[in-house]
Design an enzyme around this catalytic site. Structure first.
Site, PDB file in Angstrom:
ATOM      1  N   ASP A  25       1.054  -1.400  -0.189  1.00  0.00           N
ATOM      2  CA  ASP A  25      -0.055   0.028   0.112  1.00  0.00           C
ATOM      3  C   ASP A  25       1.124   1.460   0.265  1.00  0.00           C
ATOM      4  O   ASP A  25       1.841   1.507   1.066  1.00  0.00           O
ATOM      5  CB  ASP A  25      -0.841   0.020   1.045  1.00  0.00           C
ATOM      6  CG  ASP A  25      -1.814   0.859   1.040  1.00  0.00           C
ATOM      7  OD1 ASP A  25      -2.018   1.383  -0.246  1.00  0.00           O
ATOM      8  OD2 ASP A  25      -2.394   1.263   2.500  1.00  0.00           O
ATOM      9  N   ASN A  73     -11.254  -2.961  -4.996  1.00  0.00           N
ATOM     10  CA  ASN A  73     -10.528  -1.722  -6.312  1.00  0.00           C
ATOM     11  C   ASN A  73     -11.532  -1.555  -7.101  1.00  0.00           C
ATOM     12  O   ASN A  73     -10.996  -0.525  -7.740  1.00  0.00           O
ATOM     13  CB  ASN A  73      -9.040  -2.437  -6.254  1.00  0.00           C
ATOM     14  CG  ASN A  73      -8.075  -1.826  -5.255  1.00  0.00           C
ATOM     15  OD1 ASN A  73      -7.600  -3.055  -4.810  1.00  0.00           O
ATOM     16  ND2 ASN A  73      -8.496  -1.193  -3.778  1.00  0.00           N
TER      17      ASN A  73
END
Ligand code: IPE
Ligand code: IPE
Ligand code: MG
Length: 258
Positions: A25, A73
């Site tokens: 991330d 996502n």
């Protein structure tokens, strides 16, 4: 190979994690800090993946699982999603030969039905080409969600029960056989870069006894030194699996039969 669940048997642990699972991330923030478009961070993130894969092979890690695209996502702007799909194609086209040369077995987990035919075909070919490699299993989680994984396993068990007319025994062993990571030991070490301290629907079942490690480093900055820091932190953990600390000491009084 099937592995015994940590809630059925206390697993053997070694100083080096056998299985590392990573939420990579911070790509977008890495780019924004440099006034670049977010997607530039995803491109640089691929370099960090390469470094991490090679670093893990060097350290004797047998399984590395990377969260590349979550089932949530798809909620991102269309442009970014399309870019990530193109990047996935590019990685599958360009990196597989290198992985194969390094004796790495590649697996993709997640609901692949949402990807187009080209991606599905590249995935099938990459998995087939590397199927017999033995240095390390690299699993990429794409359109993966921990809840999806638990539900798809449940669905398979229900379908088998409906077909046979018998419910049969449903226990951890029979359940885990249907999970996407069925052939891997549970992760020893979970790493999340980017500073957030959450699981974001990653391996919900499999992280039951995994050691969690969070770092503020943004994923494109994750390098060998960062991998070392995570592994060193892991080496200092006391993995008790429900037991007391004294039970782990071979010479401890509590360990003696009485
Ligand atoms: C992780 O980086 C990569 C993917 C989720 C595909 P992000 O894109 O989430 O980066 P940040 O968190 O916005 O910085
Ligand atoms: C988690 O990262 C998913 C991947 C790394 C693929 P996100 O950046 O999407 O997670 P949240 O939404 O901030 O929890
Ligand atoms: Mg993020």
């Amino acid at each position: 190979m099937t592995h015994i669940s940590s809630t059925i048997h206390v697993p053997d642990v070694s100083e080096t994690p056998r299985h590392i699972a990573i939420i990579l991330d911070g790509n977008g923030r890495w780019a924004q800090k440099r006034r670049l478009p977010r997607v530039a961070g995803h491109t640089r993130g691929v370099d960090a993946v390469r470094t991490t894969v090679e670093g893990c092979v060097k350290r004797g890690v047998t399984h590395l699982t990377l969260f590349a695209f979550s089932s949530e996502n798809w909620r991102r702007p269309q442009d970014e999603v399309s870019f990530l799909m193109r990047l996935f194609v590019m990685v599958l086209e360009r990196e597989v030969a290198r992985m194969h040369a390094n004796n790495i077995r590649l697996r993709i987990i997640g609901d692949l039905s949402r990807f187009d035919d080209r991606i599905r075909d590249l995935v099938r070919r990459a998995e087939a080409k590397t199927a017999n490699n033995s240095a390390m299993t690299l699993t990429i989680a794409a359109n993966y969600g921990g809840r999806w994984d638990i539900l798809q396993a449940t669905r398979k068990i229900a379908e088998a029960a409906a077909a046979s007319g018998q419910v049969g025994e449903i226990d951890e062993r029979s359940f885990e056989r249907h999970l996407a990571l069925a052939d891997a030991p549970e992760p020893d070490l979970f790493i999340r870069t980017g500073g957030e301290q959450r699981i974001s629907n990653f391996l919900l079942w499999q992280l039951a006894y995994t050691e969690l490690y969070f770092t503020d480093l943004l994923w494109p900055d994750f390098d060998e030194a960062a991998l070392d820091a995570a592994c060193q932190s892991y080496g200092r953990r006391e993995r008790r699996f429900g037991r007391t600390s004294a039970q782990l000491q071979p010479t401890g009084r509590d360990a003696l039969p009485c």
